[in-house]
Every structure is written in C-alpha cells, then in structure tokens.
Design an enzyme around this catalytic site. Sequence first.
Site, PDB file in Angstrom:
ATOM      1  CE  LYS A 494      29.548  51.062  -9.133  1.00  0.00           C
ATOM      2  NZ  LYS A 494      29.420  49.619  -9.093  1.00  0.00           N
ATOM      3  CE1 TYR A 721      39.692  73.998  15.591  1.00  0.00           C
ATOM      4  CE2 TYR A 721      39.824  72.737  13.554  1.00  0.00           C
ATOM      5  CZ  TYR A 721      39.326  73.812  14.270  1.00  0.00           C
ATOM      6  OH  TYR A 721      38.477  74.679  13.669  1.00  0.00           O
TER       7      TYR A 721
HETATM    8  C1  LIG Z   1      30.323  48.887  -9.651  1.00  0.00           C
HETATM    9  C2  LIG Z   1      29.933  47.695 -10.355  1.00  0.00           C
HETATM   10  C3  LIG Z   1      30.718  47.186 -11.414  1.00  0.00           C
HETATM   11  C4  LIG Z   1      32.052  47.766 -11.813  1.00  0.00           C
HETATM   12  O1  LIG Z   1      33.039  47.365 -10.904  1.00  0.00           O
HETATM   13  P1  LIG Z   1      34.584  47.706 -11.127  1.00  0.00           P
HETATM   14  O2  LIG Z   1      35.290  46.887 -10.159  1.00  0.00           O
HETATM   15  O3  LIG Z   1      34.711  49.166 -10.828  1.00  0.00           O
HETATM   16  O4  LIG Z   1      34.887  47.420 -12.524  1.00  0.00           O
HETATM   17  C5  LIG Z   1      30.233  46.104 -12.115  1.00  0.00           C
HETATM   18  N1  LIG Z   1      29.047  45.541 -11.787  1.00  0.00           N
HETATM   19  C6  LIG Z   1      28.291  45.977 -10.761  1.00  0.00           C
HETATM   20  C7  LIG Z   1      27.018  45.281 -10.453  1.00  0.00           C
HETATM   21  C8  LIG Z   1      28.700  47.058 -10.005  1.00  0.00           C
HETATM   22  O5  LIG Z   1      27.964  47.479  -8.993  1.00  0.00           O
END
Ligand SMILES: *Cc1c(COP(=O)(O)O)cnc(C)c1O
Length: 826
Positions: A494, A721
């Site tokens: 993701k 700035y």
């Molecule tokens: C992002 C996510 C993970 C992975 O989490 P990490 O801490 O990066 O390993 C696992 N399960 C769900 C539902 C997530 O949204």
Amino acid sequence: MIEGYAVDAFAKMLGGRFIQKSFDETLRYLVTDSRHFQARKGSVFFAISGLQHNGHRYLKDAYQKGIRNFVISQPEFLSDLPDSNVFEVSDTLAALQNLAAAHRSRFIYPVIGVTGSNGKTIVKEWLAQLLGDQYNIVRSPKSYNSQIGVPLSVWRMQSTHTLGIIEAGISLPGEMDKLEKVIRPTIGIFTNIGPAHQENFADLHQKTVEKLHLFAKAEVLIYCKDQKIVHEEATRLFGENQTKLLSWSKTTSADLAISREKKSATATKLGGTFQNIQRIIEIPFTDAASVENACHCWLTLLYLGLCDDDISRRMKSLIPVAMRLEQLSGINGCVIVNDVYNSDFASLEIALEHLQKHRKNKKSVIILSDILQSGESPEVLYGRVSDLIRYAGVDRFIGIGPDLRAQAGLFEKTPSTFYPNTEAFLDVFRKDHFREENILIKGARPFAFERISERLEEKTHETILHIDLTRMKSNLNFVRSQLEANTRLMVMVKAFAYGSGSYEIARFLELNRADYLAVAYADEGVELRQSGIELPILVLNPEISSYDAMIRYRLEPQIFSFRTLHLFLEAVGKSAFEGEYPVHIKINTGMNRLGFNPDEMTLLAERLNETDRLHVVSVFSHLAASENPDFDGPTTRQIEIFRKLTSYLGEQLSYSFLRHILNSNGILRHPEAQFDMVRLGIALHGLSSDVNSQKRLEPVSRLTSTISQLREIKRGESVGYSPKKTYAASARIAILPVGYADGLPRFLGNGAGKVWIAGKRAPFAGNICMDMCMVDVTGIDCAEGDEVEIFGDNLSIVELANDLQTIPYEILTNISQRVKRVFHQE
Ligand SMILES: *Cc1c(COP(=O)(O)O)cnc(C)c1O
C-alpha cells in the site's frame, strides 16, 4: 576518509615531475573517467590513453567539473589547465600503476591475489563473506581487475584494514608483471584456466605462465591440482622458489585431498583430508563451478588457520554472488537496465534474464556493443548472441560497433539496426524512438555507453530515493526464517509500497514467492494488474465506487461491515463474474478501526452461509501496538479474542479459511500468533522496533540530493524566506534541490533537522522552501555537486523520524512521486 598524500610525495610516487604547481593539497581521489566522478577536493584526474580513446581529450571536461590536479603525458594540453597542479609523466597508465604500487608497499597485512579464467570475482566475494568476521577487509569493487581497475582497487587500501583481496585479469602478454608490482600478493589463488581472453596468447600454457607471474613473490599459491596445466607450470616455475605450493584435488594426493562429494537437492557435502585430519564442509550449492570455488576458499581458510567448526559454519551460509545491475526509469515510460561493467557473453545472458524477469507487459530493446576479447570468431560469437536474443524474445536489437555491423546478416530474424560507433548512434538519436519499452544497455567500456543511458534516463532534479533490493531480499529471508513452515506471507504494498514504488516491489515479491499482496485502494491494485502482476491482491479500503473495477481486475476486498457485505454482494450479482467471489473478513478485536465487532459474529456467519456468491478466503484482525512491550497485555488479549472468534466462524462456515493478525512487529515479537498467514510491511524495508530483529534487518532506502550551490554569508546576514535569525558570524551555506514538495518536512528547518555531508551532520539553515532547502556547512569540506544524504546509512531514518516526532512510515510514504527512484540489485 582516505588518508591521501601531499602533492610532492604524490609526484614522487608517480615517477613524474611537476610542470605546474599552483597550491598544496592532500590528494585522495583518483579519477580516470571524466564522466563518472564527483568533483571533490583532493581529486586527481589521470588522462589515460587507450586504443579507443585519448584521455587528454577529456581534460577540459574534468576541469569544468572542478578538478584541479592532473596527470598528463602530452604537455601541450597544459594551457587548458590554469591554476592547477599538473604532473607530467611519460605514460599515464604506468604512472597510475607506480602510484598504486608505492601506496601498496606501505602496508604489511596479507593481501590475497586472485586470478584465473573463471570464478575470480566469486572467490573474492566469498572469501570476503567467509573472513569478514575475522578481518577488516579491503577488496576490489565489482570486478575491477584490469590494468586500470587493479590500481584503483589497491588505492583503497588503508592502514585500518587487516586483509586485502584483489582480483587480477589480463588479456595480453606482459600485463601480469605490471599487476604483480601493484598487488604484491602474499597469498595467491589461481582459480582455473580456460579459453577466455585467448586471442592474444599462443596457447593455454603461455597464458597460464603469464598468469602465474602474479605469484612470483607470494609466500604461497593455492590452486587445484586437477588443472593439469596449472599444476605443471606452477611446479616448473615455483618448484625451487620461495612460493610454496598448496593444492587441492579430487583425484590424486594433494595438500587437501577431497575424497567425498555428496550432493542433495540443494547442497553439496565435501569430505577431505588436510594435514592428516579428515574434515567435512557443506555448501548450499550443487553446481560444479560453485564446488570448485568453494574448494579454493576452503583451502585458503585452512591455510589461514581457521578451525574446522568455524569453517563449516561459515561455508554453510555462503550466499550467491551476482552482478550489479541498475534499473532506472527512462524517458516516455521506458525502464532502463544498465549494465556497463560487463560485456562478455555470460553476463549478457544474465542481463537478458533480468530484463525478462523484471518487466512484464512491455516490449524489450537491447542496445549492445561489440563484445571485445572473447577469443571466438565473430561469426560464432554473434551467431550465439543472435540466438540468445531471439530466444529471449527481444523485440528490437541495436548493435553498435564495426564487428556487429559486419555480422548484421546474422540478426535478420529480429528487427535490427546497426551503427559503426556510439557517436553515429547518438547523431540520429531521437527521444520518440523509445516508448514504453524495457531497454537493456550493455557495452564494453571503450564504447562509453553511459552517454546513451544519460540520454535515455528520465531527467529529474538530482534528488534520488535509492532502494536496495538486495537488502530487501535479505530482510525477506530473515522474516521468513522466523515463520513456521506452513505460514503464508502477505506483503503490504500500500501507499506506493511504503514510498518505494508499487510495481517494482510487487514484481520483486512475485519473483520471491510471496503468497499475497495488499494495497490500500482499488486503483493501486488495478495499476498492478495492468502492469502484469498476477499474485492475489487484497484491498484494505475498498471504496464502494470501485467495486466494479475490483471485480474486473480480480482484486479481493476486505469486508468490514454488514453494509459493505450487502453492497459488495450486489455488485457481484450485477457483474459478469460467475461463482463465489473471494473476500476477506476483517474483525475488530480492540483497535477500534474498521471491522465487525465480536457481538456480530452470529449474524455474520448466518449472512455468509446464506449466499453462494462469496467465498471467505481469510478472516483477519489488526494489532494496535504489536511493537510496544508496554502493550503486550492488550496485544495478548487481542490475539485471544481473535482465536475465539475465528474458531467460532470456523465451526459455522462449511469450509475452511486462512486466519491472520500479525504485522511486521507482530511477526518479530509475537511469533506464537502466526495462525495461517502474516502481513509483512515495514520490516521488508528493514525497520523494526525490536532491537534484536533490527540487528538482522537492513534499511533499504536512502534519500540523497546534491549541492547545487555553495555561498558564503557575512555576519549579520540571514538565509531564506522570513528568516528567524541573523548570523552572528560568517557562515557557509549549501543549497540543495529538495524541498517540502519532495517530502522534506518543513518542520526540519532552522536547525531542527540535519543532513549528512562529507562525513558530518549539517543543520538546515532557514526555512525549508517548496523545491529547495539550505544547510549550514561551515567548517565542512564539501564542494558543489557533492552528494548529500538526507537519510540512509549514515543518518538513519529513525533519527530523522525522532527529530520530527513521527515514525519512519510517515517519512517514507511522504516522499513525493517526483523524486526519482533508483533500484539497486546485486
Ligand atoms: C499496513 C498494515 C500492515 C503492515 O504493518 P507493518 O507495521 O508495516 O508491518 C499489516 N496489516 C494491516 C491491516 C495494515 O494496514
């Protein structure tokens, strides 16, 4: 930092004289190629002239890029080099070798010299793996084994090292004597003798003798006695002499006599006798070349006095050595695979395989130069090349060089064009000739294919996010080592795979056999499907408007409420899909984000049993604080609730499903809760809150930029700035082409954060701008064009996250898409 030499000492080491001395400086960096260097203080440019080019032609270029020290052999170029130090020598290559030899003579630690026709680089890299615990090793980078590469490798030797491993290759008689003086190996390894680079030698005996010259002054030579020619010539040359011979053999008596070789599916066990003691090793390879390379290493370790236990433990964990390929985004949606270090046939095969593997759904083009020094007739050689590219399904072939052009007839079956040289290709080059293709660029050094890849690369500003896929693989392997044999692996890609690049990482995971991918939104999944990713994909935030697209692209939604269950069922009913659509049920065990609540299980089971249009692939939940020991109580409770609810659903549904609750830190800290699958995220990128795990993980991302300009400011002036302060003393400011629009948080401005430049931390000066920022480099030895690390191996992303009072996830995912991603892989 490299120790370096004062200019006068340097002149002496070269065997040259000053024809122009403009200032004193410590000389540290050797540059032989004007295209590839960062102008740093203390750089010296060697104008090396070869058959194909004259390095003096690049003096102006090097000068413009900021170099002010030069070694030349044609004094008429002096007028191009005002205000510089210029050394004159009769032969610039010989001077480079003299310099390296003089440098080498300062160190008394052992140096292993490796030569032979095949396996040099692997033996070198394996020895580094095997001896890395015991020694501080300096070794040749890549396969830098030529008349230029060897001096550059030896130049890396420093007094802090305790062992050198240097590789040497030759293609002409007389060359090895020169390399011997530069390397002066104390321990020699002769891997084997074969037909490579044969064209300039009368026969194998002559080539063997030439190569053996490397060991004229070594204390010991390690070799394989089964290589008859090597054995004969080594005995003849060194029989009476100070170089002691140490051999191994599978067929006859030898110092290490190998009497047993037993292969299983994935490993080879070797038994042998050394100094009257029976010894056994096992290596995780079965091919003949690996066995041979391992035997050379084994005998070397025995010679160095390592004990059998250490040897067998280390041999077991040898890892393969592959070549380094660079993958970049190119113009018009192209992907470029750059392989500028190798131009032999074997590496062409490997590169083509890489090209095929890493990009699906795109046509492929190969730009290839003549293959030099193969020792084969052009008809045979290019016949093989033509077969290979046809076999690999290459859509278009571009051949550059006189030999390839002469053999154009062999390439009739592939659409092909030919050019006599690189210049001729560049003359007709047009960007719109390349679109949505995979382009492999592979050329022998003299063809200077960097000039082609520069034109094909997507031009962005000079801030780059580097992603090291070799480290990613090692992280993946580590996580896998923590899993039970039957636990499946879902990997979260993701948010652009945590900022790294969705497609590339997804493809990497497909190649490395992940079981599942997960994205946040349907469109991320659609993109992966369109670029050819076939793994099952879970969508965590399936928006109702995207249900149709999801069904069309076989993306599997997370169902987290009765409303989404109902709507998705409706969408399936209206779609052309027949049968039971795969879905994943999310339950809320305490985090209180999306999910069915525990008291909804009965109704949920009823609903799921009512329909024959859905198939529950998995039921899962998410831990709220898997990383934090303070929450281990609540975490355990979440796991227990999950166990109960899934076992209830298991009884109610007529089929079985997968259960999963662990994210990265869950995997590393609560391995007892693996159930049927785990969901890997941040640990793939080399980060964990668990201290012991962190030691085994390697961060994969490095964000770098370059200094666009340096300026001195006076007391009382200010920077940027709406400045918050005026400077109490004069200061030196570096301007970097990276700003908050690239994902560099504005919060870091005015000294709240820092970057890494030339070995030091430099604080941000003034406010961070949209596309630029300024850092205070007062007292830091740096130059325009120097690389700056925003985070990476020197300034860790964890430190940066702490400065920002956030977590690395946020930094990674905020890096803007306009920052170029470059993937590195061994
Ligand atoms: C992002 C996510 C993970 C992975 O989490 P990490 O801490 O990066 O390993 C696992 N399960 C769900 C539902 C997530 O949204």
